[in-house]
Design an enzyme around this catalytic site. Structure first.
Site, PDB file in Angstrom:
ATOM      1  N   ASN A  47       9.270  46.444  -1.975  1.00  0.00           N
ATOM      2  CA  ASN A  47      10.242  45.431  -1.536  1.00  0.00           C
ATOM      3  C   ASN A  47      10.550  44.424  -2.647  1.00  0.00           C
ATOM      4  O   ASN A  47      11.143  43.379  -2.387  1.00  0.00           O
ATOM      5  CB  ASN A  47       9.701  44.669  -0.328  1.00  0.00           C
ATOM      6  CG  ASN A  47       9.463  45.580   0.858  1.00  0.00           C
ATOM      7  OD1 ASN A  47      10.267  46.467   1.140  1.00  0.00           O
ATOM      8  ND2 ASN A  47       8.353  45.384   1.540  1.00  0.00           N
ATOM      9  N   HIS A 133      10.889  42.054  13.959  1.00  0.00           N
ATOM     10  CA  HIS A 133       9.607  42.385  13.334  1.00  0.00           C
ATOM     11  C   HIS A 133       8.414  42.155  14.268  1.00  0.00           C
ATOM     12  O   HIS A 133       8.431  41.267  15.108  1.00  0.00           O
ATOM     13  CB  HIS A 133       9.464  41.492  12.092  1.00  0.00           C
ATOM     14  CG  HIS A 133       8.387  41.901  11.146  1.00  0.00           C
ATOM     15  ND1 HIS A 133       7.168  41.274  11.102  1.00  0.00           N
ATOM     16  CD2 HIS A 133       8.358  42.875  10.203  1.00  0.00           C
ATOM     17  CE1 HIS A 133       6.432  41.834  10.150  1.00  0.00           C
ATOM     18  NE2 HIS A 133       7.133  42.795   9.596  1.00  0.00           N
ATOM     19  N   GLU A 175      17.017  38.865  12.830  1.00  0.00           N
ATOM     20  CA  GLU A 175      16.735  38.952  11.396  1.00  0.00           C
ATOM     21  C   GLU A 175      18.035  39.016  10.614  1.00  0.00           C
ATOM     22  O   GLU A 175      19.045  39.488  11.135  1.00  0.00           O
ATOM     23  CB  GLU A 175      15.904  40.217  11.100  1.00  0.00           C
ATOM     24  CG  GLU A 175      14.526  40.135  11.696  1.00  0.00           C
ATOM     25  CD  GLU A 175      13.686  41.382  11.470  1.00  0.00           C
ATOM     26  OE1 GLU A 175      14.012  42.199  10.594  1.00  0.00           O
ATOM     27  OE2 GLU A 175      12.688  41.518  12.185  1.00  0.00           O
ATOM     28  N   SER A 179      14.236  45.241   8.745  1.00  0.00           N
ATOM     29  CA  SER A 179      13.308  45.794   7.753  1.00  0.00           C
ATOM     30  C   SER A 179      13.242  47.318   7.767  1.00  0.00           C
ATOM     31  O   SER A 179      12.952  47.922   6.741  1.00  0.00           O
ATOM     32  CB  SER A 179      11.914  45.216   7.957  1.00  0.00           C
ATOM     33  OG  SER A 179      11.468  45.423   9.278  1.00  0.00           O
ATOM     34  N   ASP A 204      14.881  35.311  10.807  1.00  0.00           N
ATOM     35  CA  ASP A 204      13.898  35.747   9.823  1.00  0.00           C
ATOM     36  C   ASP A 204      14.678  36.512   8.754  1.00  0.00           C
ATOM     37  O   ASP A 204      15.208  37.584   9.015  1.00  0.00           O
ATOM     38  CB  ASP A 204      12.872  36.647  10.539  1.00  0.00           C
ATOM     39  CG  ASP A 204      11.914  37.338   9.573  1.00  0.00           C
ATOM     40  OD1 ASP A 204      12.094  37.222   8.349  1.00  0.00           O
ATOM     41  OD2 ASP A 204      10.992  38.014  10.068  1.00  0.00           O
ATOM     42  N   HIS A 207      14.307  39.984   4.212  1.00  0.00           N
ATOM     43  CA  HIS A 207      14.926  40.955   3.297  1.00  0.00           C
ATOM     44  C   HIS A 207      16.270  40.503   2.742  1.00  0.00           C
ATOM     45  O   HIS A 207      16.867  41.206   1.938  1.00  0.00           O
ATOM     46  CB  HIS A 207      15.087  42.310   3.993  1.00  0.00           C
ATOM     47  CG  HIS A 207      13.773  42.891   4.390  1.00  0.00           C
ATOM     48  ND1 HIS A 207      12.984  43.613   3.524  1.00  0.00           N
ATOM     49  CD2 HIS A 207      13.073  42.812   5.555  1.00  0.00           C
ATOM     50  CE1 HIS A 207      11.873  43.966   4.138  1.00  0.00           C
ATOM     51  NE2 HIS A 207      11.897  43.498   5.376  1.00  0.00           N
ATOM     52  N   LYS A 236       8.878  39.652  -0.920  1.00  0.00           N
ATOM     53  CA  LYS A 236       9.878  40.683  -1.205  1.00  0.00           C
ATOM     54  C   LYS A 236      10.653  40.298  -2.469  1.00  0.00           C
ATOM     55  O   LYS A 236      10.086  40.351  -3.545  1.00  0.00           O
ATOM     56  CB  LYS A 236      10.721  40.902   0.038  1.00  0.00           C
ATOM     57  CG  LYS A 236       9.897  41.737   1.034  1.00  0.00           C
ATOM     58  CD  LYS A 236       9.962  41.369   2.450  1.00  0.00           C
ATOM     59  CE  LYS A 236       8.928  42.171   3.241  1.00  0.00           C
ATOM     60  NZ  LYS A 236       8.693  41.648   4.585  1.00  0.00           N
TER      61      LYS A 236
HETATM   62  C1  LIG Z   1       7.693  41.644   5.629  1.00  0.00           C
HETATM   63  C2  LIG Z   1       8.243  40.954   6.828  1.00  0.00           C
HETATM   64  C3  LIG Z   1       7.578  39.885   7.428  1.00  0.00           C
HETATM   65  C4  LIG Z   1       6.192  39.497   7.027  1.00  0.00           C
HETATM   66  O1  LIG Z   1       6.190  38.785   5.868  1.00  0.00           O
HETATM   67  P1  LIG Z   1       4.847  38.743   4.988  1.00  0.00           P
HETATM   68  O2  LIG Z   1       5.076  37.614   4.073  1.00  0.00           O
HETATM   69  O3  LIG Z   1       4.745  40.069   4.339  1.00  0.00           O
HETATM   70  O4  LIG Z   1       3.716  38.496   5.952  1.00  0.00           O
HETATM   71  C5  LIG Z   1       8.208  39.215   8.445  1.00  0.00           C
HETATM   72  N1  LIG Z   1       9.424  39.601   8.882  1.00  0.00           N
HETATM   73  C6  LIG Z   1      10.067  40.639   8.355  1.00  0.00           C
HETATM   74  C7  LIG Z   1      11.396  41.014   8.880  1.00  0.00           C
HETATM   75  C8  LIG Z   1       9.488  41.358   7.330  1.00  0.00           C
HETATM   76  O5  LIG Z   1      10.107  42.425   6.822  1.00  0.00           O
END
Ligand SMILES: *Cc1c(COP(=O)(O)O)cnc(C)c1O
Length: 383
Positions: A47, A133, A175, A179, A204, A207, A236
Protein backbone atom coordinates in the site's frame (compact mmCIF):
# COMPACT_ATOMS: atom_id res chain seq x y z
CA UNK A 1 -16.63 -28.28 24.47
CA UNK A 2 -13.15 -27.37 25.78
CA UNK A 3 -11.07 -24.38 24.68
CA UNK A 4 -8.86 -26.77 22.70
CA UNK A 5 -11.84 -28.28 20.89
CA UNK A 6 -13.28 -24.89 20.04
CA UNK A 7 -10.01 -23.71 18.52
CA UNK A 8 -9.44 -26.99 16.67
CA UNK A 9 -12.90 -26.85 15.10
CA UNK A 10 -12.46 -23.28 13.88
CA UNK A 11 -9.04 -24.13 12.43
CA UNK A 12 -10.41 -27.24 10.69
CA UNK A 13 -13.22 -25.24 9.14
CA UNK A 14 -10.79 -22.64 7.86
CA UNK A 15 -8.53 -25.27 6.29
CA UNK A 16 -11.48 -27.05 4.67
CA UNK A 17 -12.65 -23.78 3.06
CA UNK A 18 -9.24 -23.13 1.44
CA UNK A 19 -9.11 -20.12 3.70
CA UNK A 20 -5.92 -20.89 5.64
CA UNK A 21 -3.88 -17.73 6.14
CA UNK A 22 -0.15 -17.44 6.43
CA UNK A 23 2.26 -14.64 7.09
CA UNK A 24 5.05 -14.94 4.53
CA UNK A 25 8.45 -14.06 5.95
CA UNK A 26 9.89 -11.18 3.94
CA UNK A 27 13.66 -10.98 3.93
CA UNK A 28 13.89 -7.62 2.27
CA UNK A 29 11.62 -5.35 0.28
CA UNK A 30 11.43 -2.07 -1.51
CA UNK A 31 8.20 -0.63 -2.87
CA UNK A 32 8.92 -2.37 -6.18
CA UNK A 33 10.67 -5.58 -5.20
CA UNK A 34 10.40 -8.25 -2.56
CA UNK A 35 12.78 -11.02 -1.44
CA UNK A 36 11.23 -14.03 0.23
CA UNK A 37 12.32 -17.66 0.49
CA UNK A 38 15.49 -16.94 -1.47
CA UNK A 39 13.65 -15.49 -4.45
CA UNK A 40 13.20 -12.01 -5.83
CA UNK A 41 9.72 -10.88 -6.92
CA UNK A 42 8.14 -7.84 -8.46
CA UNK A 43 5.95 -6.47 -5.67
CA UNK A 44 2.25 -5.83 -6.32
CA UNK A 45 0.90 -6.11 -2.77
CA UNK A 46 2.12 -3.00 -1.02
CA UNK A 47 0.00 0.00 0.00
CA UNK A 48 3.08 2.19 -0.27
CA UNK A 49 1.43 4.00 -3.20
CA UNK A 50 3.95 6.83 -3.55
CA UNK A 51 7.03 4.79 -2.68
CA UNK A 52 7.74 6.88 0.41
CA UNK A 53 8.72 4.03 2.77
CA UNK A 54 12.21 4.18 1.24
CA UNK A 55 12.49 7.95 1.00
CA UNK A 56 15.72 9.37 2.52
CA UNK A 57 13.87 12.36 4.02
CA UNK A 58 11.55 10.05 6.01
CA UNK A 59 14.39 7.83 7.17
CA UNK A 60 16.40 10.88 8.21
CA UNK A 61 13.33 12.22 10.04
CA UNK A 62 13.01 9.00 12.06
CA UNK A 63 16.74 8.96 12.83
CA UNK A 64 16.98 12.58 13.90
CA UNK A 65 13.73 12.28 15.85
CA UNK A 66 15.02 9.25 17.74
CA UNK A 67 18.32 10.94 18.52
CA UNK A 68 16.50 13.97 19.92
CA UNK A 69 13.53 12.35 21.68
CA UNK A 70 14.47 8.70 22.17
CA UNK A 71 13.07 5.54 20.66
CA UNK A 72 9.72 5.63 22.44
CA UNK A 73 7.28 8.18 23.85
CA UNK A 74 7.51 6.74 27.36
CA UNK A 75 3.89 7.40 28.33
CA UNK A 76 0.44 8.25 27.08
CA UNK A 77 0.01 11.75 25.69
CA UNK A 78 -1.95 12.68 28.79
CA UNK A 79 1.04 11.94 31.01
CA UNK A 80 4.33 12.94 29.35
CA UNK A 81 4.15 11.28 25.90
CA UNK A 82 2.98 14.33 23.94
CA UNK A 83 6.15 15.82 22.49
CA UNK A 84 6.41 19.04 20.52
CA UNK A 85 6.87 16.84 17.42
CA UNK A 86 3.32 15.49 17.93
CA UNK A 87 1.92 18.99 18.44
CA UNK A 88 3.68 20.28 15.33
CA UNK A 89 2.42 17.41 13.18
CA UNK A 90 -1.15 17.83 14.43
CA UNK A 91 -1.05 21.56 13.63
CA UNK A 92 0.34 20.90 10.14
CA UNK A 93 -2.29 18.28 9.36
CA UNK A 94 -5.17 20.45 10.56
CA UNK A 95 -3.91 23.39 8.54
CA UNK A 96 -3.34 21.29 5.41
CA UNK A 97 -6.77 19.66 5.46
CA UNK A 98 -8.73 22.72 6.62
CA UNK A 99 -9.87 21.55 10.07
CA UNK A 100 -9.61 23.16 13.51
CA UNK A 101 -7.77 20.22 14.95
CA UNK A 102 -6.04 16.91 14.28
CA UNK A 103 -5.53 14.19 16.88
CA UNK A 104 -2.90 11.49 16.37
CA UNK A 105 -3.60 7.81 16.95
CA UNK A 106 -1.25 4.86 16.91
CA UNK A 107 -3.02 3.26 13.92
CA UNK A 108 -6.00 3.64 11.64
CA UNK A 109 -7.53 0.64 13.34
CA UNK A 110 -7.25 2.37 16.72
CA UNK A 111 -8.56 5.70 15.39
CA UNK A 112 -11.66 4.10 13.90
CA UNK A 113 -12.34 2.10 17.03
CA UNK A 114 -11.88 5.23 19.15
CA UNK A 115 -14.35 7.29 17.12
CA UNK A 116 -17.09 4.66 17.06
CA UNK A 117 -16.50 3.65 20.67
CA UNK A 118 -16.67 7.20 21.99
CA UNK A 119 -19.52 8.61 19.91
CA UNK A 120 -22.03 5.75 19.71
CA UNK A 121 -24.53 5.83 22.59
CA UNK A 122 -27.80 4.12 23.27
CA UNK A 123 -30.64 5.17 20.94
CA UNK A 124 -28.12 6.42 18.37
CA UNK A 125 -27.65 4.74 15.04
CA UNK A 126 -24.61 4.07 12.92
CA UNK A 127 -25.33 3.75 9.20
CA UNK A 128 -22.31 2.17 7.53
CA UNK A 129 -21.60 1.22 3.93
CA UNK A 130 -21.71 -2.57 3.65
CA UNK A 131 -18.04 -2.72 2.64
CA UNK A 132 -16.55 -0.48 5.32
CA UNK A 133 -13.38 -1.69 6.98
CA UNK A 134 -13.37 -4.28 9.78
CA UNK A 135 -12.07 -1.71 12.28
CA UNK A 136 -15.26 0.34 11.81
CA UNK A 137 -17.75 -2.51 11.57
CA UNK A 138 -16.29 -4.38 14.56
CA UNK A 139 -16.52 -1.34 16.78
CA UNK A 140 -20.00 -0.51 15.51
CA UNK A 141 -21.28 -4.01 16.15
CA UNK A 142 -20.12 -3.72 19.79
CA UNK A 143 -21.53 -0.23 20.20
CA UNK A 144 -24.72 0.44 22.18
CA UNK A 145 -25.81 2.40 19.09
CA UNK A 146 -27.74 0.43 16.51
CA UNK A 147 -25.68 -0.62 13.48
CA UNK A 148 -27.43 -0.59 10.10
CA UNK A 149 -25.56 -1.18 6.88
CA UNK A 150 -26.50 0.38 3.56
CA UNK A 151 -25.89 -1.01 0.08
CA UNK A 152 -22.34 -0.33 -1.08
CA UNK A 153 -21.99 3.17 -2.56
CA UNK A 154 -25.77 3.58 -2.80
CA UNK A 155 -27.14 7.00 -1.76
CA UNK A 156 -30.64 5.58 -2.39
CA UNK A 157 -30.09 2.82 0.13
CA UNK A 158 -28.69 5.33 2.63
CA UNK A 159 -31.74 7.57 2.05
CA UNK A 160 -34.04 4.66 2.85
CA UNK A 161 -32.16 4.02 6.11
CA UNK A 162 -32.22 7.70 7.03
CA UNK A 163 -35.96 7.87 6.43
CA UNK A 164 -36.72 5.54 9.33
CA UNK A 165 -37.12 7.35 12.65
CA UNK A 166 -34.34 7.51 15.26
CA UNK A 167 -34.60 9.13 18.69
CA UNK A 168 -30.83 9.62 19.08
CA UNK A 169 -28.01 10.89 16.88
CA UNK A 170 -27.05 9.53 13.46
CA UNK A 171 -23.49 8.73 12.38
CA UNK A 172 -23.01 7.83 8.72
CA UNK A 173 -19.80 5.94 7.97
CA UNK A 174 -18.06 5.36 4.66
CA UNK A 175 -14.63 5.31 3.02
CA UNK A 176 -13.04 7.55 0.43
CA UNK A 177 -11.59 4.62 -1.54
CA UNK A 178 -12.59 1.10 -0.57
CA UNK A 179 -9.72 -1.10 0.45
CA UNK A 180 -10.71 -4.33 -1.26
CA UNK A 181 -12.56 -2.98 -4.33
CA UNK A 182 -10.61 0.19 -5.05
CA UNK A 183 -13.74 2.14 -5.97
CA UNK A 184 -14.68 5.57 -4.59
CA UNK A 185 -17.72 6.56 -2.56
CA UNK A 186 -20.18 9.14 -3.98
CA UNK A 187 -19.23 11.48 -1.15
CA UNK A 188 -21.14 14.58 -2.24
CA UNK A 189 -24.48 12.75 -2.27
CA UNK A 190 -23.77 10.96 0.99
CA UNK A 191 -22.66 14.18 2.71
CA UNK A 192 -25.76 16.07 1.52
CA UNK A 193 -28.12 13.37 2.75
CA UNK A 194 -26.35 13.13 6.08
CA UNK A 195 -26.55 16.88 6.55
CA UNK A 196 -30.28 16.94 5.68
CA UNK A 197 -30.84 14.31 8.37
CA UNK A 198 -28.80 16.36 10.89
CA UNK A 199 -26.35 13.50 11.18
CA UNK A 200 -22.58 13.47 11.21
CA UNK A 201 -20.46 11.88 8.52
CA UNK A 202 -17.28 9.89 9.21
CA UNK A 203 -15.05 9.25 6.20
CA UNK A 204 -12.12 6.85 6.51
CA UNK A 205 -9.75 7.92 3.73
CA UNK A 206 -6.97 5.41 4.36
CA UNK A 207 -6.45 4.83 0.63
CA UNK A 208 -7.23 8.32 -0.67
CA UNK A 209 -5.00 10.50 1.48
CA UNK A 210 -1.76 11.36 -0.28
CA UNK A 211 -2.94 9.84 -3.53
CA UNK A 212 -5.85 11.90 -4.75
CA UNK A 213 -7.04 15.50 -4.52
CA UNK A 214 -4.98 18.66 -4.80
CA UNK A 215 -1.58 18.17 -3.07
CA UNK A 216 -2.79 14.69 -2.10
CA UNK A 217 -5.41 16.00 0.33
CA UNK A 218 -7.56 13.00 -0.40
CA UNK A 219 -11.01 11.93 -1.52
CA UNK A 220 -13.02 14.50 0.45
CA UNK A 221 -11.02 17.42 -0.87
CA UNK A 222 -11.27 15.99 -4.38
CA UNK A 223 -15.05 15.61 -4.15
CA UNK A 224 -15.54 18.98 -2.45
CA UNK A 225 -16.88 17.84 0.91
CA UNK A 226 -15.77 18.35 4.49
CA UNK A 227 -17.12 15.60 6.75
CA UNK A 228 -17.45 16.33 10.47
CA UNK A 229 -15.04 13.47 11.11
CA UNK A 230 -12.20 12.55 8.77
CA UNK A 231 -9.79 9.70 9.55
CA UNK A 232 -6.56 9.61 7.57
CA UNK A 233 -3.96 6.89 8.03
CA UNK A 234 -0.20 6.95 7.56
CA UNK A 235 0.60 3.31 6.81
CA UNK A 236 -0.28 3.59 3.14
CA UNK A 237 0.68 6.53 0.90
CA UNK A 238 2.45 8.24 3.82
CA UNK A 239 4.82 5.29 4.01
CA UNK A 240 5.02 5.14 7.84
CA UNK A 241 2.16 4.18 10.17
CA UNK A 242 -0.29 5.86 12.53
CA UNK A 243 -3.41 7.89 11.87
CA UNK A 244 -5.16 11.15 12.60
CA UNK A 245 -8.70 12.24 13.27
CA UNK A 246 -9.56 15.65 11.77
CA UNK A 247 -12.46 17.48 13.41
CA UNK A 248 -13.61 20.78 14.91
CA UNK A 249 -12.26 22.18 18.18
CA UNK A 250 -15.13 21.06 20.38
CA UNK A 251 -15.00 17.49 19.06
CA UNK A 252 -11.22 17.40 19.60
CA UNK A 253 -11.69 18.60 23.19
CA UNK A 254 -14.26 15.87 23.73
CA UNK A 255 -11.83 13.21 22.48
CA UNK A 256 -8.98 14.52 24.62
CA UNK A 257 -11.25 14.43 27.68
CA UNK A 258 -12.99 11.13 27.10
CA UNK A 259 -11.30 8.90 24.49
CA UNK A 260 -9.90 5.86 26.28
CA UNK A 261 -7.84 5.01 23.19
CA UNK A 262 -5.90 8.25 23.71
CA UNK A 263 -5.79 8.28 27.51
CA UNK A 264 -4.82 4.65 28.18
CA UNK A 265 -2.36 4.01 25.37
CA UNK A 266 1.28 5.01 24.89
CA UNK A 267 1.65 7.82 22.37
CA UNK A 268 3.36 7.12 19.05
CA UNK A 269 7.12 7.71 19.29
CA UNK A 270 8.06 11.35 18.74
CA UNK A 271 10.52 10.07 16.12
CA UNK A 272 7.57 8.70 14.17
CA UNK A 273 5.85 12.09 14.35
CA UNK A 274 9.07 13.61 12.98
CA UNK A 275 9.15 11.05 10.14
CA UNK A 276 5.51 11.85 9.41
CA UNK A 277 6.28 15.57 9.12
CA UNK A 278 8.90 14.69 6.52
CA UNK A 279 6.37 12.45 4.81
CA UNK A 280 3.75 15.21 4.76
CA UNK A 281 6.27 17.43 3.01
CA UNK A 282 6.87 14.78 0.34
CA UNK A 283 3.14 14.18 -0.09
CA UNK A 284 2.49 17.90 -0.53
CA UNK A 285 5.12 18.15 -3.26
CA UNK A 286 4.25 14.74 -4.68
CA UNK A 287 2.50 15.72 -7.92
CA UNK A 288 5.09 13.93 -10.06
CA UNK A 289 4.67 10.76 -7.99
CA UNK A 290 0.89 10.94 -8.26
CA UNK A 291 1.22 11.45 -12.01
CA UNK A 292 3.46 8.39 -12.36
CA UNK A 293 1.02 6.33 -10.30
CA UNK A 294 -1.84 7.39 -12.58
CA UNK A 295 0.16 6.40 -15.65
CA UNK A 296 0.84 2.99 -14.12
CA UNK A 297 -2.85 2.51 -13.30
CA UNK A 298 -3.85 3.37 -16.85
CA UNK A 299 -1.19 1.12 -18.34
CA UNK A 300 -2.39 -1.79 -16.20
CA UNK A 301 -6.08 -1.26 -16.98
CA UNK A 302 -5.46 -1.06 -20.73
CA UNK A 303 -3.62 -4.36 -20.64
CA UNK A 304 -5.98 -6.11 -18.22
CA UNK A 305 -9.25 -5.28 -20.00
CA UNK A 306 -9.17 -8.48 -22.07
CA UNK A 307 -8.46 -10.84 -19.15
CA UNK A 308 -11.18 -13.41 -18.37
CA UNK A 309 -11.54 -12.24 -14.75
CA UNK A 310 -13.69 -9.29 -13.75
CA UNK A 311 -11.61 -6.16 -13.36
CA UNK A 312 -13.23 -3.90 -10.77
CA UNK A 313 -14.41 -0.47 -11.79
CA UNK A 314 -11.52 1.26 -10.03
CA UNK A 315 -9.44 4.28 -10.98
CA UNK A 316 -7.36 3.94 -7.81
CA UNK A 317 -4.08 2.18 -7.08
CA UNK A 318 -6.11 -0.84 -5.94
CA UNK A 319 -6.90 -2.98 -9.00
CA UNK A 320 -8.62 -6.20 -7.92
CA UNK A 321 -9.25 -9.09 -10.29
CA UNK A 322 -12.25 -11.08 -9.09
CA UNK A 323 -11.58 -14.80 -9.41
CA UNK A 324 -14.47 -16.09 -7.27
CA UNK A 325 -13.32 -19.40 -5.88
CA UNK A 326 -10.81 -19.49 -3.01
CA UNK A 327 -8.68 -22.33 -4.38
CA UNK A 328 -8.60 -20.73 -7.81
CA UNK A 329 -7.44 -17.42 -6.37
CA UNK A 330 -4.67 -19.24 -4.49
CA UNK A 331 -3.64 -21.11 -7.65
CA UNK A 332 -3.53 -17.95 -9.72
CA UNK A 333 -1.44 -16.20 -7.07
CA UNK A 334 0.96 -19.18 -7.12
CA UNK A 335 1.18 -19.04 -10.95
CA UNK A 336 2.08 -15.37 -10.79
CA UNK A 337 4.69 -16.09 -8.12
CA UNK A 338 6.31 -18.62 -10.45
CA UNK A 339 6.50 -15.85 -13.02
CA UNK A 340 8.19 -13.61 -10.44
CA UNK A 341 5.19 -11.44 -9.51
CA UNK A 342 4.03 -11.20 -5.89
CA UNK A 343 0.26 -10.65 -5.76
CA UNK A 344 -1.66 -11.55 -2.59
CA UNK A 345 -4.95 -13.40 -2.87
CA UNK A 346 -7.77 -12.01 -0.72
CA UNK A 347 -10.43 -14.43 0.45
CA UNK A 348 -13.56 -14.37 2.59
CA UNK A 349 -14.27 -13.28 5.26
CA UNK A 350 -12.17 -10.26 4.23
CA UNK A 351 -14.36 -10.07 1.08
CA UNK A 352 -17.89 -11.45 0.52
CA UNK A 353 -18.17 -15.23 -0.10
CA UNK A 354 -17.61 -16.20 -3.74
CA UNK A 355 -15.57 -13.07 -4.53
CA UNK A 356 -12.04 -14.24 -3.77
CA UNK A 357 -9.69 -12.02 -5.69
CA UNK A 358 -6.19 -10.96 -6.47
CA UNK A 359 -5.68 -7.55 -4.96
CA UNK A 360 -3.14 -5.94 -7.26
CA UNK A 361 -1.74 -2.68 -5.96
CA UNK A 362 0.21 -0.30 -8.13
CA UNK A 363 2.61 2.36 -6.96
CA UNK A 364 4.57 5.31 -8.28
CA UNK A 365 7.73 3.23 -7.88
CA UNK A 366 6.73 0.65 -10.50
CA UNK A 367 8.38 0.93 -13.89
CA UNK A 368 6.37 0.37 -17.10
CA UNK A 369 8.31 -2.86 -17.50
CA UNK A 370 6.99 -4.17 -14.13
CA UNK A 371 3.41 -3.63 -15.25
CA UNK A 372 4.04 -5.29 -18.61
CA UNK A 373 5.59 -8.37 -17.01
CA UNK A 374 2.64 -8.69 -14.62
CA UNK A 375 0.20 -8.40 -17.53
CA UNK A 376 2.11 -10.99 -19.51
CA UNK A 377 2.00 -13.40 -16.55
CA UNK A 378 -1.74 -12.84 -16.14
CA UNK A 379 -2.41 -13.45 -19.84
CA UNK A 380 -0.28 -16.61 -19.73
CA UNK A 381 -2.18 -17.85 -16.68
CA UNK A 382 -5.48 -17.17 -18.46
CA UNK A 383 -4.28 -19.60 -21.13
C1 LIG B 1 -5.60 -0.10 6.39
C2 LIG B 1 -6.93 0.44 6.76
C3 LIG B 1 -7.24 0.81 8.07
C4 LIG B 1 -6.31 0.51 9.21
O1 LIG B 1 -5.28 1.39 9.26
P1 LIG B 1 -3.92 0.95 10.01
O2 LIG B 1 -3.22 2.22 10.20
O3 LIG B 1 -3.25 -0.02 9.10
O4 LIG B 1 -4.35 0.31 11.30
C5 LIG B 1 -8.44 1.42 8.32
N1 LIG B 1 -9.33 1.63 7.32
C6 LIG B 1 -9.08 1.25 6.07
C7 LIG B 1 -10.09 1.51 5.02
C8 LIG B 1 -7.89 0.63 5.76
O5 LIG B 1 -7.65 0.22 4.51
Amino acid sequence: MSWQQRLAQALDRRRAADGWRQRPVIDHQTTRTLHSGGRLYRHFSSNDYLGLTQHPALIAGWQRGAEQAGAGAGASGHVTGYHRQHAALEAQLADWLGYDRALLFISGFAANQAVIHLLGEENDRILADKLTHASLLDAASHSPAQLRRFTHNSPASLAARLASPCSGETLVVTEGIFSMDGDSAPLAAIAAQTRDAQGWLLVDDAHGIGVTGEQGRGSCWQQGIKPELLVVTFGKAFGVSGAALLCDAQTADYFVQFSRHLIYSTAMPAAQAAALQASLGQVQQGDALRQRLQENIQRFRRGAASLPWQLMDSVSAIQPLIVGDNAEAMALSARLAEAGCWVSPIRPPTVPPGTARLRITLTAAHQPDDIDILLEALHDAAG
